[in-house]
Design a protein around this motif. Sequence first.
Motif, PDB file in Angstrom:
ATOM      1  N   CYS A  13       7.241 -19.525  13.687  1.00 40.58           N
ATOM      2  CA  CYS A  13       8.535 -18.901  13.376  1.00 40.58           C
ATOM      3  C   CYS A  13       8.425 -17.400  13.080  1.00 40.58           C
ATOM      4  O   CYS A  13       9.293 -16.635  13.498  1.00 40.58           O
TER       5      CYS A  13
ATOM      6  N   LEU B 291      10.760 -14.455  14.598  1.00 39.30           N
ATOM      7  CA  LEU B 291      11.697 -13.737  13.730  1.00 39.30           C
ATOM      8  C   LEU B 291      11.457 -12.231  13.821  1.00 39.30           C
ATOM      9  O   LEU B 291      12.402 -11.434  13.841  1.00 39.30           O
TER      10      LEU B 291
ATOM     11  N   ARG C 284      14.149  -9.397  15.377  1.00 35.39           N
ATOM     12  CA  ARG C 284      14.600  -8.157  14.706  1.00 35.39           C
ATOM     13  C   ARG C 284      14.343  -6.948  15.599  1.00 35.39           C
ATOM     14  O   ARG C 284      15.156  -6.039  15.666  1.00 35.39           O
TER      15      ARG C 284
ATOM     16  N   VAL D  10      17.922 -17.691  15.241  1.00 36.81           N
ATOM     17  CA  VAL D  10      17.338 -16.997  14.081  1.00 36.81           C
ATOM     18  C   VAL D  10      17.545 -17.837  12.813  1.00 36.81           C
ATOM     19  O   VAL D  10      16.635 -17.956  11.975  1.00 36.81           O
ATOM     20  N   GLU D  11      18.707 -18.465  12.702  1.00 39.40           N
ATOM     21  CA  GLU D  11      18.977 -19.319  11.528  1.00 39.40           C
ATOM     22  C   GLU D  11      17.991 -20.492  11.508  1.00 39.40           C
ATOM     23  O   GLU D  11      17.455 -20.860  10.466  1.00 39.40           O
TER      24      GLU D  11
ATOM     25  N   THR E 283      14.607 -19.305  10.534  1.00 41.58           N
ATOM     26  CA  THR E 283      14.580 -18.972   9.098  1.00 41.58           C
ATOM     27  C   THR E 283      14.469 -20.245   8.264  1.00 41.58           C
ATOM     28  O   THR E 283      13.737 -20.288   7.265  1.00 41.58           O
TER      29      THR E 283
ATOM     30  N   TYR F 240      10.968 -21.346   8.376  1.00 41.03           N
ATOM     31  CA  TYR F 240      10.143 -20.511   7.504  1.00 41.03           C
ATOM     32  C   TYR F 240      10.277 -20.992   6.050  1.00 41.03           C
ATOM     33  O   TYR F 240       9.285 -21.080   5.322  1.00 41.03           O
ATOM     34  N   GLN F 241      11.508 -21.313   5.647  1.00 43.28           N
ATOM     35  CA  GLN F 241      11.703 -21.763   4.261  1.00 43.28           C
ATOM     36  C   GLN F 241      10.924 -23.053   3.986  1.00 43.28           C
ATOM     37  O   GLN F 241      10.314 -23.206   2.924  1.00 43.28           O
TER      38      GLN F 241
ATOM     39  N   VAL G 156      12.152 -11.674   6.274  1.00 41.05           N
ATOM     40  CA  VAL G 156      12.092 -12.737   5.260  1.00 41.05           C
ATOM     41  C   VAL G 156      11.258 -12.248   4.072  1.00 41.05           C
ATOM     42  O   VAL G 156      10.492 -11.284   4.192  1.00 41.05           O
TER      43      VAL G 156
END
Length: 205
Positions: free
Chosen positions: A108, A112, A116, A128-129, A132, A135-136, A176
């Motif tokens: 990811c 990401l 950008r 992208v969501e 993200t 990533y979380q 992030v």
Amino acid sequence: MVELVLYGHPDSGHACKVALALRLSGLAHRCIWVDIWADPASRPAEFLAASPFAEVPCLMIDGVAHVQSGAILLDLASRFGLLGGETPEGLRRGRELLMWEANRIGMCLPQLKEARRVQGKGFPPGAVEWLTLRYQADCARFAILLAEGPFFHGAQPGIGDCAIWGYTQWLDAAGVAPTPVMAGWLARMRALPQMATPAAMFPQS
Ligand SMILES: N[C@@H](CCC(=O)N[C@@H](CS)C(=O)NCC(=O)O)C(=O)O
């Protein structure tokens, strides 16, 4: 003595993983800058002959080409018995960390960062969501894997630390934030005497 020549570029986290491992290992090596933003056909002929996708990193070991950052890291650890390759347990740990990195956080973060750079152009809606969210989830797993640390391989960094460093060094550029656990590890990685900036790892010749 083994001859080690690494083709790479400062914008490639994959190449940085291998450059960092070589620096930590203390093995004598040479780095050659390859323009990853230029037309692949314009890259040096000897590099094109060695790297089947014209991608970096490509590590020449005594003239034999080695590609795919994770495979190169495993080769270095097992061939030279370092960075986790000193013991079967260390090598197993390295394999597990590398597989996790390649499938998760190392999937990811580069995407990401790229999203950008191109301001989302070419990324489908929601991509992208989704990255993200991944990533979380990866942040929580990062803490489980690091456990007491201070490094992923324990008291000293190993190939797993090199792999995970590859793109976590650019969290800002990926848009992030690090967790506190991640920030602590990143600070320890930055403090390693062998650490260098990507530009210093791959100076343009
Ligand atoms: N899975 C490969 C990824 C290598 C890769 O994507 N390299 C990129 C730079 S990060 C590259 O060389 N891109 C140039 C191109 O495709 O023309 C690895 O782990 O080494």
